[in-house]
Design a protein around this motif. Structure first.
Motif, short mmCIF file in Angstrom:
data_model
loop_
_atom_site.label_atom_id
_atom_site.label_comp_id
_atom_site.label_asym_id
_atom_site.label_seq_id
_atom_site.Cartn_x
_atom_site.Cartn_y
_atom_site.Cartn_z
N ASN A 1 0.85 -1.02 -0.08
CA ASN A 1 0.09 0.09 0.05
C ASN A 1 0.72 1.33 0.01
O ASN A 1 0.51 2.35 -0.40
CB ASN A 1 -0.74 -0.04 1.38
CG ASN A 1 -1.98 -1.22 0.96
OD1 ASN A 1 -2.03 -1.90 0.15
ND2 ASN A 1 -2.79 -1.35 2.09
N GLN B 1 -1.33 2.49 -3.09
CA GLN B 1 -2.43 3.06 -2.76
C GLN B 1 -2.39 4.68 -2.63
O GLN B 1 -1.24 5.16 -1.93
CB GLN B 1 -2.93 2.56 -1.37
CG GLN B 1 -3.49 0.98 -1.37
CD GLN B 1 -4.42 0.94 -2.37
OE1 GLN B 1 -5.51 1.44 -2.26
NE2 GLN B 1 -4.21 -0.11 -3.14
N VAL B 2 -3.22 5.56 -3.14
CA VAL B 2 -3.13 6.91 -3.12
C VAL B 2 -4.23 7.31 -2.32
O VAL B 2 -5.28 6.94 -2.17
CB VAL B 2 -3.04 7.57 -4.61
CG1 VAL B 2 -2.00 7.08 -5.44
CG2 VAL B 2 -4.61 7.33 -5.19
N GLU C 1 2.74 -0.10 -8.82
CA GLU C 1 2.66 1.50 -8.00
C GLU C 1 2.40 2.36 -9.11
O GLU C 1 2.10 2.45 -10.05
CB GLU C 1 4.34 1.65 -8.25
CG GLU C 1 4.65 3.16 -7.78
CD GLU C 1 6.26 3.57 -7.90
OE1 GLU C 1 6.54 4.74 -8.23
OE2 GLU C 1 7.01 2.68 -7.86
N ASN D 1 0.90 8.82 -3.03
CA ASN D 1 1.21 7.62 -2.32
C ASN D 1 2.19 7.79 -1.35
O ASN D 1 2.88 8.90 -1.08
CB ASN D 1 1.67 6.43 -2.88
CG ASN D 1 3.14 6.73 -3.68
OD1 ASN D 1 4.05 6.93 -2.93
ND2 ASN D 1 3.17 6.30 -4.89
#
Length: 635
Positions: free
Chosen positions: A333, A337-338, A435, A463
């Protein structure tokens, strides 16, 4: 006139051939016989010639097949009955920076039956059952399949495989295989990734470095029938052994990784957060020493997990696994994950304004409680009268209105330029599978209200590693350094090949960097980040408490926040930079829930690597009789 006397006709005599003619007539049958015989002989000779010619053709064909083109026909025959197979090579291992194994392949055996050679399936099943740990009733039907190749068990230990081979059970053979094992349970599993059933990398480092880890597979040929059944007693031919894969050495410190995961797990449990991420990086090299990605296994998992909650309160070990309240995330993450970063994004505005000489740490601004911009009203999270604040105080107290005033001095293009200069909206350089580059505003999307939204981290999505990279640039004297996870590769002979040093580029001058560091120290000394203090060391950093957008709507989810703290220590001559992000914790403030996690992990890292303490650091945070309101940090 002379009268002619009539004569009496002489009677007609039968005609007879002359003597010589009669003789010839008597010899005619002999001549016919001789003629027939001659024809027969000619026909025999013709047949013989034809047979001889056919024999010559046949001999020529045999010579062609057996001598001249024998290799070609042998190859064609082999291709019709030969089936190529791939012999797997032993996959290389993944190791930590100190050489301790994280993921390795252990040689195993697959137990294979040629059921055409198994005369008594039940007897064979009874013999194999205790060795394989499989009921005979399950094995027996497999031995009746009549396929010539039946896999009875996969990845059996080589010790058990040797026992089976020693028993010499007819029709049972061992085929070399391997088993991937993570030696530290599931520690750092989102970074390590997984392999699929074929043994190929399917995520994380396993996928990123699959070519190196896989090595070169071997090959061989087996003989089988046209229907694909292996022929009994047939040997494997044309065997070419594979070459084992190379080992990969990561920058991770296993002990620090463990402590990082434990601290984040405790924070998830105590705050009932949905997930948590923490990254600790070497300031100068960009090497990532720990990277934790944890999730709560179900809503309110921490509240329902009494044993682990007790362990957390007692300072014990927090169990991390699929059956526990906290588990490893399914992906990394930290890069996949953003989220809207909130107040930690204020670094963009302050660094650009300092670099352009528009402000200095002591520049004074009149900061009202709210402002009107393009018909919209914006206000600070915590109501207050109009204040006179320095730029340092605006950052320390995390004033949204004060930050917006500085952003308007910069202008649209300069703000957007600084966003890119600090690495947002771009690849981190880690090349990690999955990514995300993030989502950043462009000139075409710019709106007047973005003079408030963008500087306080509400327009862009980033991120966690990108945020850490930007603050690491401050820690590194204004020089951006690309993050790094793979430190070296090791070939089959044991030779170590270090990876290239991380790329760097300057984003602001050393003088600006010094000013930024001093301002960020005040965040920890007297601002919203006092809980990030590390005893014996000075700390510089920033808190963030960002609202979470509602999926599919132009609105924010009520009561949902991302709490974060990012910073570095020691503030002078920094060694490590670090970020902590918690998703939907209670309480919601980064300075309350994320900053203490930073303090705990950073303290452990500094002591583990014997970093000298900072003179006078004991006073950091002591001057803050009443720390700034955490509510002011909300964006």
């Amino acid at each position: 006139m002379r009268r002619v006397r009539p004569t009496t006709p002489t009677p007609r005599q039968p005609w007879r051939a002359p003597q010589n003619q009669r003789a010839r007539a008597r010899t005619s049958p002999t001549r016919t016989t001789n003629s027939t015989a001659g024809n027969f002989q000619r026909r025999i000779r013709l047949v013989r010639m034809i047979l001889a010619a056919a024999l010559l053709v046949l001999v020529a064909r045999l010579v062609d097949v057996q001598v001249i083109h024998s290799g070609t026909y042998q190859a064609e025959a082999r291709s019709e009955s030969a089936a190529p197979i791939t012999l797997s090579s032993l996959r290389g291992g993944i190791y930590a920076r100190n050489g301790s194994p994280l993921a390795v392949s252990i040689p195993t055996d697959d137990v294979v039956a040629d059921d055409f050679q198994v005369k008594d399936p039940m007897k064979t099943a009874l013999a194999l059952s205790p060795l394989l740990g499989v009921p005979a009733a399950t094995l027996a039907p497999e031995l009746h399949r009549h396929s010539g190749y039946v896999v009875l068990a996969k990845q059996v230990s080589q010790g058990d495989g040797q026992k089976i081979s020693t028993d010499a059970i007819p029709g049972i053979t061992m085929v070399a295989d391997s088993k991937r094992v993570e030696t530290n349970a599931n520690l750092a599993s989102p970074i390590l990734g997984v392999t699929n059933a074929a043994g190929h990398g399917a995520g994380g480092i396993e996928y990123l470095e699959n070519k190196l880890l896989s090595g070169t597979p071997g090959k061989a040929t087996v003989i089988e029938s046209p229907s694909g059944v292996a022929l009994p007693q047939s040997n494997i031919v044309d065997r070419v052994s594979g070459r084992a894969g190379q080992d990969v050495e990561l920058t991770l410190d296993t002990q620090l990784q463990y402590e990082t995961e434990q601290a984040v797990a405790q924070a998830i449990e105590s705050s009932k957060a949905a997930s948590g991420t923490a990254i600790l990086m070497d300031v100068k090299t960009g090497q990532i020493l720990s990277m934790a990605n944890l999730v709560a296994t179900h809503p309110n998992a921490a509240a329902s997990s009494k044993p682990s909650a007790t362990a957390a309160s007692a300072g014990g070990v927090i169990p991390i696994g699929p059956k526990d309240a906290v588990n490893e995330a399914s992906s990394n993450n930290a890069v996949t994950q953003v989220y809207e970063p909130g107040s930690v994004f204020k670094l963009v505005t302050f660094s650009a304004a300092l670099q352009d000489g528009l402000i200095n740490p002591n520049s004074v601004f009149t900061v009202p409680d709210q402002i009107s911009l393009d018909g919209s009203i914006f206000h600070d999270a915590d109501p207050h009268p109009t204040e006179r604040l320095t730029a340092t105080q605006i950052l320390a107290q995390s004033s949204n209105i004060g930050t917006s005033e500085i952003a308007q001095l910069l202008g649209e293009q300069r703000l957007l330029s600084q966003v890119g200069a600090l690495g947002f909206g771009k690849p981190t350089g880690l090349d990690f599978p999955g990514e995300s580059n993030g989502l950043v505003a462009t000139s075409a999307q710019w709106e007047p209200t973005d003079y408030v939204s963008l500087p306080i981290g509400q327009v862009d999505a980033v991120n966690a590693l990108q945020v850490l990279d930007a603050y690491n640039a401050v820690a590194n004297g204004g020089t951006f350094v690309q993050p790094k996870l793979v430190q070296a590769t090791i070939n089959q002979s044991g030779a170590v090949h270090a990876t290239a040093a991380s790329a760097t580029h300057r984003v602001f001058s050393p003088s600006v960097d010094s000013e930024l560091t001093t301002m960020l120290e005040q965040v920890v000394s007297s601002g919203t980040g006092t809980s990030a203090v590390v005893p014996g060391y000075t700390v510089a950093g920033k808190t963030g408490t960002a609202q979470i957008p509602t999926k599919g709507k132009d609105a924010y989810t009520v009561g949902a926040y991302m709490a974060s703290f990012v910073g570095f220590a020691p503030a002078v001559n920094p060694t490590f930079s670090m970020i902590v992000v918690l998703d939907r914790p209670t309480p919601i403030f980064g300075g309350t829930v994320a900053a203490p996690v930073f303090s705990q992990i950073m303290s452990y890292a500094l002591h583990r690597y014997d970093i000298p303490t900072t003179p006078g650091a004991a006073n950091q945070g002591a001057a803050a009789q009443t720390p700034s309101s955490q509510a002011q940090d909300i964006t």
